[in-house]
Design a protein around this motif. Structure first.
Motif, PDB file in Angstrom:
ATOM      1  N   GLU A 197       0.829  -1.210   0.000  1.00 27.49           N
ATOM      2  CA  GLU A 197       0.000   0.000   0.000  1.00 27.49           C
ATOM      3  C   GLU A 197       0.865   1.262   0.000  1.00 27.49           C
ATOM      4  O   GLU A 197       0.537   2.253  -0.669  1.00 27.49           O
ATOM      5  CB  GLU A 197      -0.949   0.000   1.204  1.00 27.49           C
ATOM      6  CG  GLU A 197      -1.899   1.163   1.166  1.00 27.49           C
ATOM      7  CD  GLU A 197      -3.218   0.907   1.899  1.00 27.49           C
ATOM      8  OE1 GLU A 197      -3.477  -0.246   2.307  1.00 27.49           O
ATOM      9  OE2 GLU A 197      -3.975   1.873   2.062  1.00 27.49           O
ATOM     10  N   ASP A 261      -6.902  -3.130  -3.833  1.00 30.50           N
ATOM     11  CA  ASP A 261      -6.110  -4.001  -2.984  1.00 30.50           C
ATOM     12  C   ASP A 261      -6.717  -5.400  -2.988  1.00 30.50           C
ATOM     13  O   ASP A 261      -7.931  -5.554  -3.134  1.00 30.50           O
ATOM     14  CB  ASP A 261      -6.093  -3.419  -1.558  1.00 30.50           C
ATOM     15  CG  ASP A 261      -4.871  -3.867  -0.782  1.00 30.50           C
ATOM     16  OD1 ASP A 261      -4.064  -4.646  -1.332  1.00 30.50           O
ATOM     17  OD2 ASP A 261      -4.727  -3.442   0.371  1.00 30.50           O
ATOM     18  N   ARG A 380       5.184  -4.965   8.541  1.00 26.47           N
ATOM     19  CA  ARG A 380       4.040  -4.724   9.416  1.00 26.47           C
ATOM     20  C   ARG A 380       4.264  -5.399  10.775  1.00 26.47           C
ATOM     21  O   ARG A 380       4.027  -4.814  11.826  1.00 26.47           O
ATOM     22  CB  ARG A 380       2.752  -5.261   8.778  1.00 26.47           C
ATOM     23  CG  ARG A 380       1.523  -4.996   9.639  1.00 26.47           C
ATOM     24  CD  ARG A 380       0.303  -5.773   9.140  1.00 26.47           C
ATOM     25  NE  ARG A 380      -0.098  -5.403   7.793  1.00 26.47           N
ATOM     26  CZ  ARG A 380      -0.651  -4.238   7.476  1.00 26.47           C
ATOM     27  NH1 ARG A 380      -0.863  -3.343   8.405  1.00 26.47           N
ATOM     28  NH2 ARG A 380      -0.983  -3.975   6.235  1.00 26.47           N
TER      29      ARG A 380
HETATM   30 MG    MG Z   1      -2.186  -3.840   2.172  1.00 32.43          MG
END
Ligand code: MG
Ligand code: ATP
Length: 466
Positions: A197, A261, A380
């Motif tokens: 993203e 996405d 992440r």
């Molecule tokens: Mg993503």
């Protein structure tokens, strides 16, 4: 006569300022000797204790510091030296501190480096050796500052907060820069948490469309029945519950960028409809008869293997080729050479600042734990673990426990022999004490050692007597 030949000018050409070096030592003789030996290459600042050292560090911001660990009020001890080191690094994490300690005090030297010192030297300091170490420290520091500046410039260009010094990420940045100024659809491929993203946002921000909308739709998160109306919109009365006319996301991306996405989750029916938009740049709202022209740049992302999905017929080949005019594969975090600690430090810095907690780094076990872990959730996961660790940490250094990188892993994989031995000793002693209801004599018997030895071990390992 050229300008440089003018004698006047030769006198006024400013020499580049010599880099600043701070020498912290309580012995005046040593300070004078070192200053004398180094004043030609560096602008030398002198301090005799913690207070004056920190004051000079704050005021003059020297690039490199040499720090004698034995400082007043107890120069025979290293406590004051370590306290100074810690404060220095929390004041200026970029400063390169070289520890000076007694020969045979290897433990202290290593502890200092573990706490963030750049290097160490034994007393008495050999000036030629010191000169080599200093030269390297100044060089490394200049590289770091340059890199920092570079990151800032990149950030200003649109990569906001997206970090990466590894060749793998430099390659990603380079594709992003090239593709951003075109109108080509882009397909970003990569496992969860690799930054898909962020890449889509960077492309948008670096493009001519940056002032227009960036619209995200997660094709995997919305039930199929709703997804169609989310994407294409609907007219009033198109279906039960459609009380008003509503624009879809594609339409709201008019003039800007549409980020699809988890495109791999799109049903075959919607794949056909999306393909039509990509081919003709027109959509129809559900229940509408009018064709609406929409100019939106499409970026898609997925963590699925689309080639495999095409083989089984779950993903249309024609749609794939429309989307993947340019494809950007995102590297796994564990494959990014050199990025892991850079990111770990950046997140630590960010979250410690946000939460106003004075956390200065990772302890040695945590560093080894971070190094050995495979990071299946990529950036992440690293970010989340550090965010949590900053909240959980009790000391000024993050431990493997704070990162929830399990203690049992720790023993085998991340500890050195001494640490592993101590962890095992502690575990066995605690077990023996529990089993013998805190009776030390019997616990010692169970362990096959004498009572004084057990007391000594308990003291060393920080186990309280009950
Ligand atoms: Mg993503
Ligand atoms: N190179 C990077 N530098 C700094 N932060 C990053 C980097 N890559 C990812 N992050 C951060 O990691 C988190 C996950 O990034 P992002 O949402 O872009 O990944 P993703 O590939 O879309 O993940 P998912 O598949 O789980 O949706 C975000 O908080 C993001 O800010």
């Amino acid at each position: 006569m050229t300008q440089l030949d003018s004698p006047d000018l030769l006198y006024t050409v400013p020499s580049t300022p010599r880099p600043k070096l701070l020498i912290v030592d309580d012995e005046e003789d040593i300070r004078t000797q070192m200053k004398w030996a180094l004043a030609q290459d560096y602008q030398v600042l002198l301090a005799e204790d913690r207070r004056s050292a920190l004051e000079l560090l704050g005021r003059e911001q020297p690039t490199v510091v040499t720090l004698d660990l034995g400082l007043p009020p107890r120069p025979a001890d290293v406590e004051e030296g370590f306290a100074t080191l810690e404060e220095m690094l929390s004041t200026d994490p970029f400063s390169k501190v070289i520890i000076i300690t007694g020969r045979g005090e290897r433990e202290h030297a290593l502890k200092g480096v573990g706490a963030g010192a750049y290097d160490f030297l034994y007393k008495p300091v050999q000036i030629d050796e010191l000169k080599v170490v200093l030269k390297r420290a100044f060089y490394v520091s200049s590289l770091e500052r340059e890199n920092h500046l570079l990151q800032k410039q990149i950030g200003a260009e649109g990569f906001q907060g997206m970090l990466g010094a590894s060749p793998q990420m430099q390659e990603v940045f380079s594709i992003v820069r090239k593709v951003a100024t075109t109108e080509a659809p882009v397909l970003i491929l990569g496992e969860s948490g690799t930054g898909k993203e962020l890449v889509a946002q960077a492309i948008h921000r670096l493009s001519e469309r940056k002032e227009e909308a960036f619209i995200v739709i997660n094709c995997g998160a919305i039930p199929e029945t709703l997804l169609e109306s989310e994407l294409f919109g609907h007219e009033k009365g198109a279906f039960t519950g459609a009380y008003i006319q509503r624009k879809g996301r594609i339409e709201t991306a008019q003039g800007g960028t549409l980020f699809l996405d988890e495109i791999g989750e799109l049903s075959l029916g919607l794949q056909v409809k999306l393909l039509r938009y990509l081919q003709e740049q027109v959509i129809e709202r559900i229940g509408g008869r009018e064709e609406i022209r929409v100019d939106a740049r499409v970026i898609a992302a997925t963590n699925r293997d689309l080639k495999q999905a095409m083989k089984t017929g779950a993903f249309r080949e024609d749609l794939y080729f429309r989307l993947a005019v340019v494809s950007i594969p995102m590297p796994l975090l564990r494959d990014r050479e050199g990025d892991l600690f850079m990111l770990a430090k950046a997140f630590l810095h960010r979250y410690a600042e946000d939460s106003k907690r004075k956390i200065t780094g990772f302890n040695n076990q945590a560093i080894r734990a971070i190094e050995s872990y495979s990071w299946p959730g990529n950036v992440r996961e690293l970010e989340n673990r550090i965010k949590r660790a900053v909240i959980m940490a009790e000391g000024t250094k993050i431990t493997p426990g704070d990162l929830e990188l399990g203690a049992h892993h720790t023993r085998d994989e991340y500890m050195n022999l001494k640490e592993a031995r101590e962890a095992l000793e502690k575990e066995m002693i605690l077990k023996a004490l529990a089993k013998n209801k805190d009776n030390v004599t019997r616990a010692a018997e169970t362990l096959g050692i004498s009572r004084p030895t057990l007391y000594e071990l308990m003291e060393k390992l920080g186990i309280e007597r009950k």
